[in-house]
Scaffold this active site. Structure first.
Site, PDB file in Angstrom:
ATOM      1  N   HIS A 173       2.092  -1.433   7.109  1.00  0.00           N
ATOM      2  CA  HIS A 173       2.235  -0.642   5.788  1.00  0.00           C
ATOM      3  C   HIS A 173       1.660   0.977   5.854  1.00  0.00           C
ATOM      4  O   HIS A 173       2.462   1.729   5.596  1.00  0.00           O
ATOM      5  CB  HIS A 173       1.638  -1.248   4.556  1.00  0.00           C
ATOM      6  CG  HIS A 173       2.426  -2.818   4.505  1.00  0.00           C
ATOM      7  ND1 HIS A 173       3.630  -2.952   3.929  1.00  0.00           N
ATOM      8  CD2 HIS A 173       1.864  -3.905   4.309  1.00  0.00           C
ATOM      9  CE1 HIS A 173       3.940  -4.199   3.979  1.00  0.00           C
ATOM     10  NE2 HIS A 173       2.627  -4.868   4.174  1.00  0.00           N
TER      11      HIS A 173
HETATM   12  O1  RIB Z   1       1.340  -3.713  -0.181  1.00  0.00           O
HETATM   13  C1  RIB Z   1       0.748  -3.206   0.855  1.00  0.00           C
HETATM   14  C2  RIB Z   1      -0.113  -2.353   0.447  1.00  0.00           C
HETATM   15  O2  RIB Z   1      -1.308  -3.002  -0.404  1.00  0.00           O
HETATM   16  C3  RIB Z   1      -1.235  -1.835   1.675  1.00  0.00           C
HETATM   17  O3  RIB Z   1      -1.608  -0.612   1.082  1.00  0.00           O
HETATM   18  C4  RIB Z   1      -2.333  -2.722   1.539  1.00  0.00           C
HETATM   19  O4  RIB Z   1      -3.530  -2.129   2.345  1.00  0.00           O
HETATM   20  C5  RIB Z   1      -2.523  -3.293   0.342  1.00  0.00           C
HETATM   21  O5  RIB Z   1      -3.304  -2.151  -0.273  1.00  0.00           O
END
Ligand code: RIB
Ligand code: CA
Length: 318
Positions: A248
């Protein structure tokens, strides 16, 4: 939207706002491995884990990469108007998936993250980009304390939200936005130039076993640790029929490094803050139905092969 690329003779100044977090750690290492970037500061926000754990993790990541010179500032220990709900079920109680890291080499720098963001943006001779990897509490506080910086910030590139990809913390909402929907709404209403990497994009950036193995086989001294972080959550991904866990937060750094690998559209995005059922849902007006002016570039496509080539090349050399 005016975009500030990294001119040949100039590094691109960035601030990384983060809640490390396993995938935050991969993103931070990618930024540290990229000489085009001038990391002015890391600012830490409560999200995946409580603030003290997140702050210590930011210091530990810098220590691992031999970059104790980067100032790390602590910020909000909870969302603007709601109690903190963490994601330790995924990231582990230590926030780093149990992957061994050195102890912090330095201490948390003085100054609240929100004030530091404002100060760096105001003082910089070059517009500074904010890479937001967690809940947007610090960024919202900075914009609340100094609305003038909205136009001075080059762009806020954030991982968060979802268009048609559903949710990952509730059936409908993505964690960063869900954790502090009020902050997300305030940032989107600030007038700043915003790029959103929602789950629609990050779910195209899957750390398949092949990609993890390619990183583990790289020459760099940190390749093995980076591979363990990148592959964290495989069981979670398998259960959901995904080819691997999503990288992500690295997509934010990937966008800043090579925006040509990404595609999206300038549209209006609003955040649900009233309903508990749909708290944190990002309402993406892709077809302009509301007549509201576009307030973000929402990324829905990325070239995953080239993205992972960049990620593995860089992390493999650390
Ligand atoms: O949904 C994914 C996000 O939420 C990423 O930034 C992960 O690190 C969590 O913070
Ligand atoms: Ca994060």
């Amino acid at each position: 939207m005016v975009r500030f690329g990294a001119a040949a003779d100039k590094k691109r100044p960035i601030i990384i706002d983060t809640d490390p977090g396993v995938d935050d750690a991969v993103a931070i290492l990618l930024a540290l491995a990229s000489p085009e970037l001038d990391i002015r500061a890391m600012t830490v926000v409560a999200g995946n884990v409580e603030l003290p754990v997140a702050a210590a993790n930011a210091l530990r990541i810098c220590a691992l990469a031999g970059r104790a010179d980067i100032p790390v500032h602590a910020g909000a220990d909870r969302p603007l108007r709601r109690p903190l709900a963490t994601a330790t079920a995924f990231h582990g109680s230590d926030g780093l998936g149990g992957v061994p890291f050195p102890q912090p080499a330095g201490a948390i720098a003085d100054g609240h993250a929100a004030d530091v963001i404002v100060d760096i943006v105001r003082r910089s001779s070059q517009p500074v980009s904010i890479c937001a990897l967690g809940p947007l509490t610090n960024v919202a506080l900075a914009l609340e304390r100094a609305p003038d910086v909205a136009d001075a910030i080059a762009e806020i590139v954030l991982m968060g939200g979802s268009w048609r990809a559903g949710g990952n913390v509730t059936p409908a909402a993505e964690f960063n936005i869900w954790c502090d929907p009020d902050a997300a709404g305030a940032v989107l209403a600030s007038g700043a130039r915003i790029v959103v990497l929602p789950l629609d994009a990050t779910h195209q950036a899957l750390a398949t076993p092949e990609r993890v193995a390619a990183l583990a086989a790289a020459e760099g001294s940190l390749a093995d640790v980076a591979a363990r972080l990148l592959g964290h959550g495989k069981v979670w991904a398998d259960r959901r029929g995904m080819a691997g866990p999503a990288a992500h937060d690295s997509t934010v750094i990937g966008y800043v490094l090579s925006s040509e690998l990404f595609d999206g559209r300038h549209v209006h995005v609003a955040v649900e803050t009233a309903s508990e059922l749909t708290r944190g849902v990002t309402v993406v007006d892709w077809w302009g139905r509301t007549g509201q002016p576009a307030n973000a570039r929402v990324i829905t496509q990325l070239d995953a092969e080239r993205f992972f080539k960049l990620l593995i090349d860089r992390l493999g050399r650390l």
